[in-house]
Design a protein around this motif. Structure first.
Motif, mmCIF file in Angstrom:
data_model
loop_
_atom_site.group_PDB
_atom_site.id
_atom_site.type_symbol
_atom_site.label_atom_id
_atom_site.label_comp_id
_atom_site.label_asym_id
_atom_site.label_seq_id
_atom_site.Cartn_x
_atom_site.Cartn_y
_atom_site.Cartn_z
ATOM 1 N N ALA A 131 -24.421 -28.703 9.136
ATOM 2 C CA ALA A 131 -24.795 -27.333 8.776
ATOM 3 C C ALA A 131 -26.111 -26.908 9.408
ATOM 4 N N GLY A 132 -27.092 -27.815 9.466
ATOM 5 C CA GLY A 132 -28.391 -27.473 10.026
ATOM 6 C C GLY A 132 -29.017 -26.313 9.281
ATOM 7 N N LEU A 133 -29.426 -25.283 10.023
ATOM 8 C CA LEU A 133 -30.045 -24.117 9.404
ATOM 9 C C LEU A 133 -29.030 -23.147 8.814
ATOM 10 N N ASP A 134 -27.751 -23.395 9.048
ATOM 11 C CA ASP A 134 -26.689 -22.593 8.435
ATOM 12 C C ASP A 134 -26.403 -23.148 7.044
ATOM 13 N N THR A 135 -27.347 -22.915 6.146
ATOM 14 C CA THR A 135 -27.311 -23.545 4.825
ATOM 15 C C THR A 135 -26.068 -23.190 4.032
ATOM 16 N N THR A 136 -25.514 -22.003 4.238
ATOM 17 C CA THR A 136 -24.339 -21.607 3.461
ATOM 18 C C THR A 136 -23.114 -22.458 3.804
ATOM 19 N N SER A 137 -23.191 -23.235 4.881
ATOM 20 C CA SER A 137 -22.054 -24.068 5.294
ATOM 21 C C SER A 137 -22.182 -25.526 4.848
ATOM 22 N N ILE A 138 -23.065 -25.802 3.899
ATOM 23 C CA ILE A 138 -23.191 -27.182 3.426
ATOM 24 C C ILE A 138 -21.879 -27.653 2.796
ATOM 25 N N LYS A 139 -21.651 -28.964 2.860
ATOM 26 C CA LYS A 139 -20.401 -29.541 2.379
ATOM 27 C C LYS A 139 -20.586 -30.499 1.204
ATOM 28 N N ARG A 364 -42.776 -26.798 15.485
ATOM 29 C CA ARG A 364 -42.036 -25.894 16.367
ATOM 30 C C ARG A 364 -40.533 -25.963 16.081
ATOM 31 N N ILE A 365 -40.105 -27.041 15.427
ATOM 32 C CA ILE A 365 -38.682 -27.247 15.154
ATOM 33 C C ILE A 365 -38.337 -26.977 13.693
ATOM 34 N N ALA A 366 -39.183 -27.440 12.796
ATOM 35 C CA ALA A 366 -38.872 -27.397 11.370
ATOM 36 C C ALA A 366 -39.926 -26.578 10.626
ATOM 37 N N PRO A 367 -39.587 -26.032 9.456
ATOM 38 C CA PRO A 367 -38.279 -26.041 8.797
ATOM 39 C C PRO A 367 -37.333 -24.955 9.300
ATOM 40 N N VAL A 368 -37.828 -24.138 10.235
ATOM 41 C CA VAL A 368 -36.984 -23.114 10.847
ATOM 42 C C VAL A 368 -37.392 -23.040 12.315
ATOM 43 N N THR A 369 -36.435 -22.856 13.185
ATOM 44 C CA THR A 369 -36.719 -22.864 14.617
ATOM 45 C C THR A 369 -37.405 -21.582 15.067
ATOM 46 N N GLU A 370 -38.032 -21.663 16.233
ATOM 47 C CA GLU A 370 -38.678 -20.482 16.806
ATOM 48 C C GLU A 370 -37.664 -19.373 17.067
ATOM 49 N N GLN A 371 -36.465 -19.763 17.475
ATOM 50 C CA GLN A 371 -35.447 -18.767 17.811
ATOM 51 C C GLN A 371 -35.015 -17.963 16.587
#
Length: 388
Positions: A131-139, A364-371
């Protein structure tokens, strides 16, 4: 407009620096090389009450704001401990916020008081490998059972799980495709990290090795009903309360790392004599370090503004995200220039800047990416269409 720290805030900075002065470079090098949690540092911070700076007074905390927490964490990271000093205590400042806001009085006493005293440690189980940063897709799934829930699933990049007693765990209680919105159907728990049902595998990583990061495997963990935070299905909503404080703290911790690296570089530039003069007399050395100072300073005050807005109940999403972006970039730039200023010795562990350089990649990576930060600002501030 008064842009300066109050006397009380200056006292926080001075007090934390005094504690941190008890732990020198050799201490942090040893913790890093042995991949050992900085227990002595953690215990002293707890003993002096800093683990509860943002916690309610009724559970033994100081009841102060994110601004004061930011000052504390900046002092910790800029005093030599870097991200190991921050991450050892970081979860106490933002992780339990959902409990503070949505927990029952009984839960707050049962859960927060031991955290404030340093008697228990907690970890944060949200991110998942698929899921990564797409938290709504956790399993990770919590299924109803008599008296509570049974949980199966996996979590990734769970810091301090090697030493934690408790876990703040986000699960799905309703499948995503059965919810009206993808953010619904997730439930938050705070429960014992039962190692008979939870396997914790340490991840070998580039930096911040004194504080562990882990892959976590959950197989049949029973969680009592009374260990659920708030209402079933509203866990994601509860987590949102802590996102801006987390960004503020991560950003200002990064600035502390960058300022420590910059100070070390400036001192080395004064002491290192080549061709009969200190290298710091050369503008080719001076200007990059001066430039790094300007970036760190500007990012610091952006984050302090974000913290002030949050503590005063005002919208701060743009400022918190921008500050985290700027702080991480400024820290990476300062640490890179610090290594370059040291030349070959910057590559040596003896001078510490290589440790700080490795850690400067983390924010630069966590907890949310620059992008994602840039996408957020483009959409929410500039009014551009959503890109994902």
């Amino acid at each position: 407009m008064d842009i300066q720290l109050s006397d009380d805030q200056k006292a926080i900075d001075a007090s934390v620096r005094q504690i941190c002065s008890s732990f020198d470079d050799d201490y942090w090098t040893e913790c890093e090389e042995e991949a050992r949690f900085p227990s002595e540092y953690y215990a002293l911070m707890a003993q002096n009450g800093w683990l509860g700076i943002t916690m309610p007074e009724e559970v033994g905390g100081a009841g102060l704001g994110v601004t004061e927490a930011a000052i504390m964490m900046h002092a910790a990271t800029s005093s030599g401990g870097g991200y190991s000093a921050a991450s050892a205590i970081h979860i106490n400042l933002f992780g339990p916020h959902a409990i503070v806001v949505h927990g029952s009085p009984e839960q707050k006493q049962r859960w927060l008081t031991p955290l404030v005293k340093g008697e228990q440690k907690a970890c944060f189980g949200v991110t998942e490998p698929d899921a990564g940063l797409d938290t709504t897709s956790i399993k990770t799934v919590a299924t109803r059972a008599p008296g509570g829930y049974v949980v199966h699933g996996r979590k990734m990049w769970t810091s301090t799980a090697q030493v934690a007693d408790k876990i703040l765990l986000l699960t799905r209680t309703t499948p995503k495709d059965q919810c009206r919105k993808p953010t619904q159907g997730m439930t938050l728990f705070y429960t014992d990290l039962d190692r008979s049902k939870i396997e914790v595998r340490r991840i070998k990583k580039m930096g911040r090795n004194a504080v562990d990061s882990n892959a976590v495997f959950i197989d049949g963990l029973f969680i009592r009903e009374e260990d659920r935070v708030g209402e079933e299905g509203r866990g994601f909503e509860y987590l949102l309360d802590s996102l801006n404080p987390e960004r503020i703290l991560v950003g200002i911790e990064a600035i502390g790392v960058g300022r420590d690296a910059l100070n070390r570089a400036a001192q080395y530039a004064k002491d290192r004599v080549v061709f009969g003069r200190p290298i710091g007399q050369n503008q080719g050395v001076q200007h990059p370090l001066a430039e790094a100072w300007t970036y760190l300073e500007s990012a610091y005050w952006m984050l302090m503004r974000a913290a002030w807005l949050y503590d005063n109940g005002q919208s701060c999403g743009a400022e918190a995200n921008a500050g985290k972006f700027l702080g991480a970039r400024a820290a990476f730039d300062a640490c890179t220039k610090a290594v370059m200023t040291h030349g070959g010795m910057g590559y040596a562990r003896e001078y510490q800047v290589e440790r700080l350089f490795r850690e400067s990649m983390l924010p630069r990576i966590a907890p949310v990416t620059e992008q994602l930060i840039l996408s957020f600002i483009a959409e929410r501030v500039l009014g551009l269409p959503k890109s994902y």
